[in-house]
Design an enzyme around this catalytic site. Structure first.
Site, PDB file in Angstrom:
ATOM      1  N   LYS A  22     -46.735  15.823 -29.807  1.00  0.00           N
ATOM      2  CA  LYS A  22     -45.318  15.409 -29.743  1.00  0.00           C
ATOM      3  C   LYS A  22     -44.533  15.955 -30.934  1.00  0.00           C
ATOM      4  CE  LYS A  22     -44.089  11.148 -31.282  1.00  0.00           C
ATOM      5  NZ  LYS A  22     -43.006  11.087 -32.276  1.00  0.00           N
ATOM      6  N   ASN A  23     -45.076  15.761 -32.138  1.00  0.00           N
ATOM      7  CA  ASN A  23     -44.299  16.109 -33.321  1.00  0.00           C
ATOM      8  C   ASN A  23     -44.259  17.609 -33.601  1.00  0.00           C
ATOM      9  OD1 ASN A  23     -43.682  13.450 -33.561  1.00  0.00           O
ATOM     10  ND2 ASN A  23     -45.110  13.023 -35.235  1.00  0.00           N
ATOM     11  N   CYS A 115     -34.940   2.835 -38.593  1.00  0.00           N
ATOM     12  CA  CYS A 115     -35.668   2.304 -37.461  1.00  0.00           C
ATOM     13  C   CYS A 115     -36.646   1.278 -37.997  1.00  0.00           C
ATOM     14  CB  CYS A 115     -36.352   3.407 -36.666  1.00  0.00           C
ATOM     15  SG  CYS A 115     -37.624   4.229 -37.578  1.00  0.00           S
ATOM     16  N   ARG A 120     -35.397   5.747 -43.281  1.00  0.00           N
ATOM     17  CA  ARG A 120     -35.384   7.098 -42.734  1.00  0.00           C
ATOM     18  C   ARG A 120     -34.100   7.882 -43.013  1.00  0.00           C
ATOM     19  NH1 ARG A 120     -38.909   7.471 -37.457  1.00  0.00           N
ATOM     20  NH2 ARG A 120     -39.483   9.384 -38.519  1.00  0.00           N
ATOM     21  N   PRO A 121     -33.823   8.140 -44.294  1.00  0.00           N
ATOM     22  CA  PRO A 121     -32.635   8.921 -44.647  1.00  0.00           C
ATOM     23  C   PRO A 121     -32.800  10.403 -44.287  1.00  0.00           C
ATOM     24  CG  PRO A 121     -33.984   8.487 -46.589  1.00  0.00           C
ATOM     25  CD  PRO A 121     -34.639   7.766 -45.446  1.00  0.00           C
ATOM     26  N   ASP A 306     -49.109   7.997 -39.457  1.00  0.00           N
ATOM     27  CA  ASP A 306     -49.100   7.766 -38.009  1.00  0.00           C
ATOM     28  C   ASP A 306     -50.441   7.247 -37.477  1.00  0.00           C
ATOM     29  OD1 ASP A 306     -46.484   8.563 -37.939  1.00  0.00           O
ATOM     30  OD2 ASP A 306     -46.886  10.581 -37.196  1.00  0.00           O
ATOM     31  N   ARG A 398     -43.251   7.046 -25.277  1.00  0.00           N
ATOM     32  CA  ARG A 398     -42.559   8.044 -26.101  1.00  0.00           C
ATOM     33  C   ARG A 398     -43.561   9.041 -26.665  1.00  0.00           C
ATOM     34  NH1 ARG A 398     -40.549   5.764 -30.947  1.00  0.00           N
ATOM     35  NH2 ARG A 398     -40.542   7.993 -31.302  1.00  0.00           N
TER      36      ARG A 398
HETATM   37  N1  EPU Z   1     -37.273  11.070 -46.575  1.00  0.00           N
HETATM   38  C1  EPU Z   1     -36.250  11.045 -47.484  1.00  0.00           C
HETATM   39  N2  EPU Z   1     -35.172  11.859 -47.242  1.00  0.00           N
HETATM   40  C2  EPU Z   1     -35.109  12.694 -46.182  1.00  0.00           C
HETATM   41  C3  EPU Z   1     -36.169  12.706 -45.265  1.00  0.00           C
HETATM   42  C4  EPU Z   1     -37.252  11.873 -45.484  1.00  0.00           C
HETATM   43  O1  EPU Z   1     -36.264  10.314 -48.460  1.00  0.00           O
HETATM   44  O2  EPU Z   1     -34.112  13.411 -46.039  1.00  0.00           O
HETATM   45  C5  EPU Z   1     -38.444  10.202 -46.798  1.00  0.00           C
HETATM   46  C6  EPU Z   1     -38.664   9.204 -45.653  1.00  0.00           C
HETATM   47  O3  EPU Z   1     -37.872   8.065 -45.800  1.00  0.00           O
HETATM   48  C7  EPU Z   1     -40.133   8.938 -45.784  1.00  0.00           C
HETATM   49  C8  EPU Z   1     -40.700  10.277 -46.223  1.00  0.00           C
HETATM   50  O4  EPU Z   1     -39.594  10.995 -46.776  1.00  0.00           O
HETATM   51  O5  EPU Z   1     -40.341   8.002 -46.822  1.00  0.00           O
HETATM   52  C9  EPU Z   1     -41.366  11.106 -45.155  1.00  0.00           C
HETATM   53  O6  EPU Z   1     -40.525  11.221 -44.031  1.00  0.00           O
HETATM   54  P1  EPU Z   1     -40.465  12.529 -43.156  1.00  0.00           P
HETATM   55  O7  EPU Z   1     -39.141  13.159 -43.313  1.00  0.00           O
HETATM   56  O8  EPU Z   1     -41.669  13.398 -43.430  1.00  0.00           O
HETATM   57  O9  EPU Z   1     -40.571  11.921 -41.695  1.00  0.00           O
HETATM   58  P2  EPU Z   1     -39.917  12.557 -40.398  1.00  0.00           P
HETATM   59  O10 EPU Z   1     -39.962  14.037 -40.526  1.00  0.00           O
HETATM   60  O11 EPU Z   1     -38.633  11.924 -40.104  1.00  0.00           O
HETATM   61  C10 EPU Z   1     -42.107  12.890 -39.010  1.00  0.00           C
HETATM   62  C11 EPU Z   1     -42.672  12.375 -37.728  1.00  0.00           C
HETATM   63  C12 EPU Z   1     -43.078  10.918 -37.902  1.00  0.00           C
HETATM   64  C13 EPU Z   1     -44.102  10.835 -39.042  1.00  0.00           C
HETATM   65  C14 EPU Z   1     -43.500  11.426 -40.313  1.00  0.00           C
HETATM   66  C15 EPU Z   1     -44.465  11.472 -41.485  1.00  0.00           C
HETATM   67  C16 EPU Z   1     -41.526  13.637 -36.018  1.00  0.00           C
HETATM   68  C17 EPU Z   1     -40.621  13.656 -34.850  1.00  0.00           C
HETATM   69  N3  EPU Z   1     -41.696  12.495 -36.651  1.00  0.00           N
HETATM   70  O12 EPU Z   1     -40.943  12.106 -39.278  1.00  0.00           O
HETATM   71  O13 EPU Z   1     -43.711  10.535 -36.692  1.00  0.00           O
HETATM   72  O14 EPU Z   1     -44.453   9.491 -39.273  1.00  0.00           O
HETATM   73  O15 EPU Z   1     -43.067  12.776 -40.059  1.00  0.00           O
HETATM   74  O16 EPU Z   1     -45.595  12.193 -41.157  1.00  0.00           O
HETATM   75  O17 EPU Z   1     -42.126  14.652 -36.338  1.00  0.00           O
HETATM   76  C18 EPU Z   1     -44.525   9.086 -35.041  1.00  0.00           C
HETATM   77  O18 EPU Z   1     -44.909  10.067 -34.414  1.00  0.00           O
HETATM   78  O19 EPU Z   1     -44.860   7.900 -34.735  1.00  0.00           O
HETATM   79  C19 EPU Z   1     -43.648   9.256 -36.202  1.00  0.00           C
HETATM   80  C20 EPU Z   1     -42.920   8.288 -36.722  1.00  0.00           C
END
Ligand code: EPU
Length: 420
Positions: A22-23, A115, A120-121, A306, A398
């Site tokens: 998915k990701n 969420c 999730r900023p 995850d 999802r």
């Molecule tokens: N963060 C920031 N600023 C940003 C972006 C992220 O501070 O601009 C912080 C987040 O708050 C968090 C950390 O950085 O503390 C890591 O977040 P990341 O950005 O890596 O998460 P994401 O890219 O939004 C993806 C996956 C998530 C998975 C995370 C971590 C997708 C669609 N989603 O999210 O998947 O948990 O990476 O590996 O790729 C899931 O599949 O259940 C899921 C939530």
């Protein structure tokens, strides 16, 4: 809303084929916006998140056709503004922003909210766009990025919890069409980023260092169509491995990539789970009593956030105390109170959960709160005595392709109750 009814205490046995990730597929679908030419994506899992992304791409002007597990996407003519409600529905849709900015030099999407797993900023995504020369503004719930031209830059994209997966994907997708060289320091190293880089490279992008914390992208004038097969879903594989261990079963994961699962397999082995690797398959077996293990979630190659909830379900079934520390998302413990309904003894202390395992679990009605929390409840329900009813399973749909069908194939007594 549909629910799942599980009659527990049945060891899972047999083989399950791991679906596409998915990701990985979500940003790869978004990347097709970078070219006017047709793209073909194979091993696409049938998930509601994939459907949503298809709807967003269609709304932006792309043609999206699905045949079996193949998607054909052509974004001949697109617009730069994403539908507010569609984008808000799924956080992963933020990754259309990078390709829109790369191709059109402008992008407007609704600001994804927090969420249940945390705030999730997207500050790091925006920092990267700004470093490439975009002007970013937030107005009326939308985030707008605009640039006359994008120019390569060196940037540091590490945040409070380390690297960002979708932030790295987004900035990489904008940078492939920027002028000059972009260097992303503290880039995410997840296999999903490597898969996206492979797809972009097949489209004509110049990227090196994918899978390491330093990504170097040399901008090109334009990209062309490409074909790609998505990597298997390491989180789905980990979930079935843990379910096999939790139920005293023996399951072969077909097409799982062990090299993407090292942290999980290492912890399972420490706990006493038997793991056998044969080519692209992994057989997971539970030889007897397990031992508790401590876990801390970290960016790749550390233990994935995850898989934290699923591992907590296994530890709740394992006699002894284990400490599970969540370092990526601040409130990803929604499953704790639902596992408690089944009889689990877990206390939260700041970012850690103290699991006093080994108490017998017995079935109960529970509520799914997010995707991986739901997976943990399925695992606990499969191992518990009696019947567990899991409500609000749209979360599972999802991210897990045909989860009830796959589990039934492994011998689970699981039934989907469709509510009209
Ligand atoms: N963060 C920031 N600023 C940003 C972006 C992220 O501070 O601009 C912080 C987040 O708050 C968090 C950390 O950085 O503390 C890591 O977040 P990341 O950005 O890596 O998460 P994401 O890219 O939004 C993806 C996956 C998530 C998975 C995370 C971590 C997708 C669609 N989603 O999210 O998947 O948990 O990476 O590996 O790729 C899931 O599949 O259940 C899921 C939530």
């Amino acid at each position: 809303m549909d629910s799942l009814l599980i009659k527990g205490s049945v060891p899972l046995r047999g083989e399950v084929t791991i679906s596409g990730a998915k990701n990985a597929v979500l940003p790869i679908m978004a990347a097709t916006l970078l070219t006017t030419e047709p793209c073909v994506i194979r091993r696409v899992p049938r998930l509601s998140d994939v459907q949503f992304m298809g709807q967003i791409l269609t709304w932006l002007g792309a043609q999206v056709r699905s045949e079996g597990d193949t998607l054909r996407i052509q974004a001949r003519k697109i617009q730069g503004a994403g539908d507010y409600d569609l984008i808000r529905k799924m956080r992963g849709s933020i990754c259309v922003m990078g390709p829109l900015l790369g191709r059109l030099k402008q992008a407007s999407v609704s600001l994804p909210g927090g969420c249940v797993i945390g705030a999730r900023p997207i500050n790091l995504h925006l920092k990267g766009f700004e470093a490439l020369g975009a002007r970013v503004t937030i107005e009326g719930g939308y985030v707008h990025a605009r640039a006359k031209r994008l120019a390569g830059a060196t940037m540091f994209l590490g945040g409070r919890a380390g690297s960002t997966v979708l932030g790295t994907a987004n900035v990489m997708m904008a940078a492939v069409l920027a002028e000059g060289v972009t260097i992303i320091e503290s880039a995410a190293c997840e296999p999903e980023i490597v898969d996206l880089a492979r797809f972009l490279t097949a489209m004509g992008a110049q990227i090196s260092g994918a899978g390491s914390p330093t990504l170097t992208i040399t901008g090109v004038k334009q990209l062309h169509g490409a074909e790609h097969e998505v990597i298997p879903d390491r989180i789905e594989a980990a979930t079935y491995a843990i379910a096999a261990a939790a139920t005293h079963g023996e399951v072969t994961l077909r097409g799982a990539r062990a090299e993407h699962l090292r942290a999980v397999l290492d912890k399972l082995a420490d706990a006493g789970v038997g793991i056998e690797r044969r080519g692209a398959d992994l057989t997971i077996r539970r030889p007897g009593r397990l031992k508790p293990v401590d876990i801390t979630t970290l960016p790749y190659a550390g233990f994935p956030t995850d898989v934290q909830a699923q591992m907590m379900a296994l530890m709740a079934l394992t006699p002894g105390i284990s400490i599970i520390t969540e370092r990526i998302f601040e409130s990803r413990f929604m499953h704790v109170s639902e596992l408690a309904r089944l009889g689990a003894d877990i206390e939260i202390e700041g970012p850690s959960a103290i699991v006093k395992g080994g108490k017998p679990l017995s079935g109960a009605p529970v509520m799914a709160s997010d995707l991986r929390a739901s997976a943990a409840l399925v695992i606990a329900g499969l191992a518990a005595r009696g019947t567990t009813q899991i409500n609000r399973i749209y979360h599972l749909d999802r991210g897990y392709e045909n989860i009830d069908g796959k589990l039934r194939q492994l011998g689970a007594r699981i039934e989907r109750i469709e509510e009209s």
